[in-house]
Scaffold this motif. Structure first.
Motif, PDB file in Angstrom:
ATOM      1  N   ASP A 140       0.834  -1.202   0.000  1.00 26.85           N
ATOM      2  CA  ASP A 140       0.000   0.000   0.000  1.00 26.85           C
ATOM      3  C   ASP A 140       0.870   1.254   0.000  1.00 26.85           C
ATOM      4  N   VAL A 141       0.353   2.305  -0.620  1.00 28.04           N
ATOM      5  CA  VAL A 141       1.008   3.612  -0.575  1.00 28.04           C
ATOM      6  C   VAL A 141       0.345   4.398   0.548  1.00 28.04           C
ATOM      7  N   VAL A 142       1.165   4.839   1.498  1.00 29.51           N
ATOM      8  CA  VAL A 142       0.667   5.501   2.698  1.00 29.51           C
ATOM      9  C   VAL A 142       1.447   6.789   2.941  1.00 29.51           C
ATOM     10  N   LYS A 143       0.968   7.550   3.898  1.00 27.71           N
ATOM     11  CA  LYS A 143       1.715   8.703   4.381  1.00 27.71           C
ATOM     12  C   LYS A 143       1.369   8.878   5.849  1.00 27.71           C
ATOM     13  N   LEU A 144       2.207   9.614   6.558  1.00 21.14           N
ATOM     14  CA  LEU A 144       1.925   9.901   7.955  1.00 21.14           C
ATOM     15  C   LEU A 144       0.683  10.772   8.050  1.00 21.14           C
ATOM     16  N   LYS A 145      -0.117  10.560   9.074  1.00 19.23           N
ATOM     17  CA  LYS A 145      -1.305  11.385   9.279  1.00 19.23           C
ATOM     18  C   LYS A 145      -0.917  12.842   9.441  1.00 19.23           C
ATOM     19  N   SER A 146       0.294  13.098   9.933  1.00 13.98           N
ATOM     20  CA  SER A 146       0.761  14.468  10.124  1.00 13.98           C
ATOM     21  C   SER A 146       1.360  15.063   8.855  1.00 13.98           C
ATOM     22  N   MET A 202       4.788   6.935   0.912  1.00 17.30           N
ATOM     23  CA  MET A 202       5.696   5.829   1.214  1.00 17.30           C
ATOM     24  C   MET A 202       5.017   4.521   0.841  1.00 17.30           C
ATOM     25  N   THR A 203       5.800   3.504   0.534  1.00 18.53           N
ATOM     26  CA  THR A 203       5.276   2.173   0.244  1.00 18.53           C
ATOM     27  C   THR A 203       5.534   1.272   1.439  1.00 18.53           C
ATOM     28  N   VAL A 204       4.509   0.532   1.857  1.00 20.07           N
ATOM     29  CA  VAL A 204       4.660  -0.419   2.965  1.00 20.07           C
ATOM     30  C   VAL A 204       5.434  -1.621   2.460  1.00 20.07           C
ATOM     31  N   LYS A 205       6.614  -1.842   3.036  1.00 17.57           N
ATOM     32  CA  LYS A 205       7.491  -2.949   2.647  1.00 17.57           C
ATOM     33  C   LYS A 205       7.203  -4.203   3.466  1.00 17.57           C
ATOM     34  N   ASP A 206       6.840  -4.020   4.748  1.00 16.17           N
ATOM     35  CA  ASP A 206       6.614  -5.162   5.631  1.00 16.17           C
ATOM     36  C   ASP A 206       5.770  -4.718   6.812  1.00 16.17           C
ATOM     37  N   LEU A 207       5.034  -5.640   7.381  1.00 16.74           N
ATOM     38  CA  LEU A 207       4.257  -5.406   8.596  1.00 16.74           C
ATOM     39  C   LEU A 207       4.726  -6.389   9.648  1.00 16.74           C
ATOM     40  N   GLY A 208       4.751  -5.964  10.907  1.00 18.81           N
ATOM     41  CA  GLY A 208       5.152  -6.911  11.935  1.00 18.81           C
ATOM     42  C   GLY A 208       5.475  -6.267  13.262  1.00 18.81           C
ATOM     43  N   PRO A 246      11.906  -3.309  20.518  1.00 18.87           N
ATOM     44  CA  PRO A 246      11.129  -2.698  21.596  1.00 18.87           C
ATOM     45  C   PRO A 246      10.626  -1.293  21.271  1.00 18.87           C
ATOM     46  N   MET A 247      11.044  -0.704  20.153  1.00 24.92           N
ATOM     47  CA  MET A 247      10.662   0.682  19.880  1.00 24.92           C
ATOM     48  C   MET A 247       9.234   0.827  19.367  1.00 24.92           C
ATOM     49  N   HIS A 248       8.698  -0.196  18.758  1.00 21.54           N
ATOM     50  CA  HIS A 248       7.379  -0.075  18.138  1.00 21.54           C
ATOM     51  C   HIS A 248       6.481  -1.222  18.592  1.00 21.54           C
ATOM     52  N   SER A 249       5.202  -0.973  18.507  1.00 14.29           N
ATOM     53  CA  SER A 249       4.239  -2.009  18.868  1.00 14.29           C
ATOM     54  C   SER A 249       4.230  -3.104  17.809  1.00 14.29           C
ATOM     55  N   GLU A 250       3.508  -4.174  18.102  1.00 11.87           N
ATOM     56  CA  GLU A 250       3.440  -5.270  17.123  1.00 11.87           C
ATOM     57  C   GLU A 250       2.693  -4.849  15.865  1.00 11.87           C
ATOM     58  N   ASN A 251       1.993  -3.735  15.910  1.00 13.08           N
ATOM     59  CA  ASN A 251       1.298  -3.209  14.734  1.00 13.08           C
ATOM     60  C   ASN A 251       2.160  -2.128  14.097  1.00 13.08           C
ATOM     61  N   SER A 252       3.238  -2.549  13.464  1.00  7.98           N
ATOM     62  CA  SER A 252       4.177  -1.617  12.854  1.00  7.98           C
ATOM     63  C   SER A 252       4.314  -1.888  11.369  1.00  7.98           C
ATOM     64  N   ALA A 253       4.679  -0.845  10.646  1.00 11.39           N
ATOM     65  CA  ALA A 253       4.883  -0.955   9.204  1.00 11.39           C
ATOM     66  C   ALA A 253       6.271  -0.446   8.866  1.00 11.39           C
ATOM     67  N   LYS A 254       7.033  -1.252   8.140  1.00  7.44           N
ATOM     68  CA  LYS A 254       8.320  -0.802   7.612  1.00  7.44           C
ATOM     69  C   LYS A 254       8.013  -0.176   6.255  1.00  7.44           C
ATOM     70  N   CYS A 255       8.342   1.111   6.122  1.00  5.46           N
ATOM     71  CA  CYS A 255       8.009   1.855   4.912  1.00  5.46           C
ATOM     72  C   CYS A 255       9.276   2.308   4.192  1.00  5.46           C
TER      73      CYS A 255
END
Length: 67
Positions: A8-14, A19-25, A29-38
């Motif tokens: 998916d093509v996404v952008k920050l809400k701010s 950006m293109t989502v490369k991976d989810l996972g 410890p810096m990010h929650s389990e609901n993270s996207a590598k963009c």
């Protein structure tokens, strides 16, 4: 639950670049389990960063017209 998927093509809400989502996972410890590598380009430079999916939205699709 987010409807953001790999590819998916996404952008920050701010704001910011598309950006293109490369991976989810889980990128703890810096990010929650609901993270996207963009990934995105800044000129010719490829950038990659992890964001919480709750900070992302789908980028508006560009207009494709026929002449």
């Amino acid at each position: 639950m987010s409807d953001i998927k790999v590819g998916d093509v996404v952008k920050l809400k701010s704001g910011g670049p598309d950006m293109t989502v490369k991976d989810l996972g889980d990128y703890s410890p810096m990010h929650s389990e609901n993270s996207a590598k963009c990934v995105w380009f800044d000129g010719k430079k490829l950038n990659e960063e992890v964001f919480g999916v709750d900070t992302l939205k789908h980028a508006p699709k560009g207009f494709v017209g026929v002449i």
